[in-house]
Structure formats: structure tokens, C-alpha cells
Design a protein around this motif. Structure first.
Motif, short mmCIF file in Angstrom:
data_model
loop_
_atom_site.label_atom_id
_atom_site.label_comp_id
_atom_site.label_asym_id
_atom_site.label_seq_id
_atom_site.Cartn_x
_atom_site.Cartn_y
_atom_site.Cartn_z
N VAL A 13 0.73 -1.27 0.08
CA VAL A 13 -0.05 0.02 0.04
C VAL A 13 0.71 1.21 -0.03
O VAL A 13 0.40 2.43 0.29
CB VAL A 13 -0.95 0.03 1.37
CG1 VAL A 13 -1.96 -0.86 1.23
CG2 VAL A 13 -0.19 -0.02 2.53
N HIS A 14 2.14 1.13 -0.43
CA HIS A 14 3.13 2.31 -0.39
C HIS A 14 3.32 2.84 0.88
O HIS A 14 3.69 4.12 0.77
CB HIS A 14 2.42 3.44 -1.54
CG HIS A 14 1.89 2.61 -2.78
ND1 HIS A 14 2.38 1.92 -3.70
CD2 HIS A 14 0.64 2.78 -3.02
CE1 HIS A 14 1.61 1.55 -4.81
NE2 HIS A 14 0.48 2.17 -4.37
N CYS A 15 3.26 2.65 1.92
CA CYS A 15 3.14 3.06 3.41
C CYS A 15 4.29 3.80 3.72
O CYS A 15 4.74 4.68 4.17
CB CYS A 15 2.45 2.49 4.43
SG CYS A 15 3.51 1.07 4.85
N PHE A 57 6.57 2.31 5.65
CA PHE A 57 7.09 1.78 7.00
C PHE A 57 8.06 1.05 6.77
O PHE A 57 9.28 1.20 7.81
CB PHE A 57 6.14 0.95 7.84
CG PHE A 57 5.01 1.73 8.27
CD1 PHE A 57 4.62 3.15 8.01
CD2 PHE A 57 3.90 1.06 9.22
CE1 PHE A 57 3.59 3.84 8.55
CE2 PHE A 57 2.86 1.83 9.58
CZ PHE A 57 2.80 3.19 9.34
N ARG A 84 10.28 -0.55 -0.53
CA ARG A 84 9.00 -0.15 -1.35
C ARG A 84 9.88 0.23 -2.79
O ARG A 84 9.20 0.10 -3.74
CB ARG A 84 8.67 1.24 -0.73
CG ARG A 84 7.56 1.81 -1.42
CD ARG A 84 6.89 2.87 -0.56
NE ARG A 84 7.98 4.07 -0.48
CZ ARG A 84 7.62 5.27 0.22
NH1 ARG A 84 6.27 5.19 0.70
NH2 ARG A 84 8.54 5.94 0.39
N CYS A 107 6.33 -4.60 7.91
CA CYS A 107 5.16 -4.22 6.97
C CYS A 107 3.54 -4.41 7.58
O CYS A 107 3.51 -5.68 8.15
CB CYS A 107 5.29 -5.13 5.74
SG CYS A 107 3.91 -4.90 4.69
N SER A 146 0.93 -4.61 6.26
CA SER A 146 0.21 -5.37 5.22
C SER A 146 0.40 -6.61 4.79
O SER A 146 -0.21 -7.42 4.03
CB SER A 146 0.26 -4.41 3.94
OG SER A 146 -0.32 -3.07 4.01
#
Length: 445
Positions: free
Chosen positions: A26-28, A30, A49, A86, A88
Motif C-alpha cells: 500500500v506504499h506506506c 514503514f 518500497r 510491514c 500489510s
């Protein structure tokens, strides 16, 4: 993350799996906070990422990737710290392994790079060739300053002397002391049996002392991890199949309660055999069965329970949790609990989530980045003022020891060596003569 694979591409199992992994991202960002290469280089392309974007682009386009993509994927340690971070559940390990296999099959590396990689892939997993190579390397050590960086880095990591082969690594059965509680197979490892045979010796003594019968199966020596993480799937799968066959014979014969692994890098790969052979009709079931039985030695010892120590310990030990241990297998407390049960004062290392720079063959292929990570790790370890360092992976032990230095430097040992000594085994050679580790007397004597 949106993907754009064609139906023809998605007919391939590896592409299907990678697409599902990509869609979870989700491109966060972290992951950037815990990525060692991003910490050092500050380049988004050298973050998980950034690599995910590059892998997506490479796989969607197919064919040979651009040189820049190869460079940034090569710089990845596969430390898997990003997977721990992560939120996700992006399975980065499977994604980057697929990327490396794609690069290996489509990209033509420069001749010198290709030669070094092929040499490593052929020599390190072969104990006989590796032993001969180390003996030859001892002659070249005085001239390492005149050699290219990669070759110099290889010589820097070679030991001054090569231990003799150990009887413990020969195929056979080591009976349990007292009533048998479990029967296990031990992965003796390819490089480990050459560089540090004392680790397998200590493991066998520790297990048999605790009522475990240990089997060393003929043919079960290399798990394929080193070549697998270089993208050389054919070599990796051949080694893994040989090992799976050896253990399957034991499972279907006298039976096994577990498959014990004392190198966490190998353990991460063996536990992933089910995924590795998911599309192989002849090996899928056997690989999954082997993976389900795989245990790190500290997992098994934590389950059994450590016998009462017979040695007065109490020394401060900095525990280094290998990336493959804490991130790959998510094993955190058992090694620490066992060391404490053996009487040691366990010191926690600052920034313990960051890699030491070993990462399989990384310190040979990326010596500059590996050297900086090693320096950071050694400084963090020394800040705890320990009297010894314990780790559960040979690569980390070798990497950290090369940074701390030999002679009067801190001793760096495998966790099982300390546990074996505390419960009745011989004092490890690395501790002999050190004031902090006096020759013990039996308790109650």
C-alpha cells in the motif's frame, strides 16, 4: 498496488504469486525505516518500497531488466526486516527471490561478475571444493591488498587455518543419553562443516545429553539456500531435492520427530521448501512434510527444556539475533531464554533489527556495504560491554568476528556452544584462557 500483468503472464505460477504479493503493498513506507541499505544510502530505490516498484516494472515488461534495476536488487540483503515491519503482510522474501531468478535467467552480467558468482555458487556449497579453496586462499592472504575488492573481501573472511574434518559430520546415528525422548535429523550444512565443525559437535552433544537421538543422513548436507538467494534456481533445487530425499528416507524408515537446523539462514530456506516445490508434482508433498518438521535447534531445546547447568557461568553475553532468525523465522525469545537458563547475563544490542552485513554471500558480493553494516553492528555490540557474543548463524559469526578481530577481541560463538558448555560439555576453544571464563568446577563439588 495496481498491477498490469497479461493473462498469458498470469498463467505462470511464479508471476501469479508475485502479483498477489505486489497487490498487498500500500506504499506506506514503514519498511524504509528498518531497511539497512536505505539507512546507509538514503536512496528510495535501495528501500523495499523502491525495489518493489522496480520488480513490478521488471516482471510486467518481461525480458532482461535494466542495469539500474539489477544494481538495486543486488544491493538487497534479503534480511527481511521489512517483512517484520510491514503492516500489510507483503511477503517480500518470495518476491525478491522471484526477481533474482528472473535476473539470473534473462540478464547477462559482465564476465568478471559472472565468474565470481559462478565460483561462489559452485565452491561454497561443496565441502570438498570449499576446503581446497580455503587452503589455497591462505597462500593469497598476504597479497589481498593488490587484488580487486571482491577477491580481497573473500580473502579477508577466510580463516588463518582450516579445521580438520569432524567425525560428527559423517553419516550415522548418535544415540541419546538415557531414555530417548526424541529422534531428529541434523542438517550439518555445507560451509559450516568446513569452517566451524565445532558447532555441529556441540549441537550433537547438547541434544544427546538431553535425551535426543541425532541422525546425520547421507546426502543431507546442503539445503540450497546460498544458490537460491543468488537466483540460481537449478542448482538450489538440485541440492534441496537431494536433502529432501535423504530426510524422506529417514521419515519413512525409523521416523523423525524433527529436523534440526543450527544455521538460521538454512532454517529459513528449509521451512520454505513447501513453497519452493509447490509446482513440482514429484516433490510438493515431500517438501511440505520436511518443511513442517524443520526446527531451529533453539526451538527444539526450548521445547525440551534445558537441563540444570553444571558450570558456574554468569558472564555477560551479547545475543545477536540473525536476520534469518528474527525476521525470517520470527524466533526471538527461545535463544535468549536458553542463555538465561544457562546462567548467562543476556545483553540486548542496540538497533538489533539491523543486519550485520553477512546475508549469505552478500559480504562477498557487496563488500563495501557489508563492511559498513559490520562496523555499525560491532560498535553496537561493543557498547553493551559484553564478555562474549552469541549468535545462531555461521555467516553472522564469521562476519562479526572479522570486525571485532581475533586474538584478544571478543569471542563470537554459536549459542549451542555456550549451552553445551554450561550443561556439561567442554569449554569452547574460543573461551579458553580468558579471565572471564575460568575453567569451571562441577556444581556441588
Amino acid at each position: 498496488m495496481q498491477t498490469n500483468f497479461s493473462l498469458a503472464q498470469l498463467a505462470d505460477a511464479a508471476i501469479r504469486d508475485s502479483e498477489q504479493i505486489l497487490r498487498k503493498c500500500v506504499h506506506c513506507g514503514f519498511c524504509t525505516a528498518t531497511c539497512p541499505t536505505y539507512t546507509i544510502l538514503g536512496d528510495e530505490l535501495d528501500s523495499p518500497r523502491g525495489r518493489i516498484y522496480q520488480i513490478k516494472d521488471m516482471l510486467e515488461k518481461g525480458g532482461p531488466p535494466p542495469e539500474t534495476t539489477v544494481k538495486h536488487i543486488d544491493r538487497c540483503l534479503s534480511c527481511l526486516s521489512c517483512m517484520t515491519t510491514c503492516p500489510s503482510g507483503v511477503h517480500y522474501m518470495h518476491l525478491v527471490d522471484h526477481a533474482r531468478a528472473h535476473i539470473e535467467s534473462t540478464h547477462v552480467r559482465p564476465p568478471a561478475d559472472r565468474a565470481v558468482r559462478d565460483l561462489i555458487a559452485r565452491v561454497l556449497p561443496n565441502p570438498r571444493l570449499f576446503r581446497l579453496a580455503l587452503l589455497g586462499a591462505s597462500l593469497g592472504r598476504p597479497f589481498r591488498g593488490l587484488l580487486p575488492k571482491r577477491l580481497a573481501a573473500m580473502l579477508e573472511l577466510t580463516p588463518a587455518s582450516v579445521p580438520a574434518p569432524s567425525h560428527s559430520d559423517r553419516p550415522g546415528v548418535h544415540p541419546a543419553e538415557g531414555p530417548r525422548r526424541k529422534r531428529v535429523a541434523l542438517l550439518i550444512g555445507c560451509a559450516q562443516q568446513v569452517l566451524a565443525p565445532q558447532i555441529n559437535e556441540a549441537t550433537i552433544r547438547l541434544l544427546t545429553r538431553h535425551g535426543v537421538e541425532v541422525v546425520v543422513s547421507r546426502g543431507a548436507d546442503c539445503c540450497g539456500a546460498l544458490t537460491h538467494h543468488m537466483g540460481k534456481e537449478e542448482l538450489a533445487h538440485a541440492a534441496a531435492r537431494k536433502t529432501i530425499d535423504a530426510w524422506t528416507a529417514e521419515i519413512e524408515g525409523a521416523g523423525l520427530d524433527a529436523i534440526v537446523i543450527n544455521a538460521s539462514g538454512c532454517g529459513t530456506s528449509v521451512k520454505d521448501y513447501g513453497h519452493m516445490f509447490r509446482e513440482d508434482a514429484a516433490y510438493a508433498a515431500k517438501a511440505a512434510r520436511v518443511a513442517a518438521l524443520a526446527r531451529d535447534v533453539t526451538e527444539l531445546m526450548d521445547e525440551i527444556g534445558l537441563a540444570r547447568p553444571v558450570v558456574e557461568t554468569g558472564q555477560a553475553v551479547a545475543y545477536h539475533s540473525a536476520c534469518s532468525m528474527q525476521h525470517g523465522q520470527r524466533i526471538k525469545e527461545p535463544p535468549r531464554a536458553l542463555l538465561r537458563a544457562a546462567g548467562f547475563l543476556v545483553k540486548e544490542i542496540p538497533d538489533a533489527h539491523l543486519c550485520c552485513g553477512s546475508a549469505g554471500t552478500y559480504n562477498l558480493l557487496q563488500p563495501e556495504l557489508a563492511g559498513e553494516l559490520r562496523a555499525r553492528k560491532v560498535a553496537a555490540i561493543e557498547s553493551t560491554q559484553p564478555q562474549a557474543v552469541a549468535a545462531g548463524n555461521l555467516g553472522c559469526i564469521t562476519q562479526i568476528a572479522s570486525g571485532i578481530g581475533g586474538g584478544d577481541g571478543l569471542p563470537v560463538l554459536h549459542t549451542v556452544e555456550l549451552l553445551d558448555w554450561a550443561t556439561g560439555g567442554p569449554m569452547p576453544d574460543a573461551l579458553a584462557g580468558r579471565a572471564a571464563f575460568r575453567q569451571p568446577a562441577a556444581r556441588g563439588a
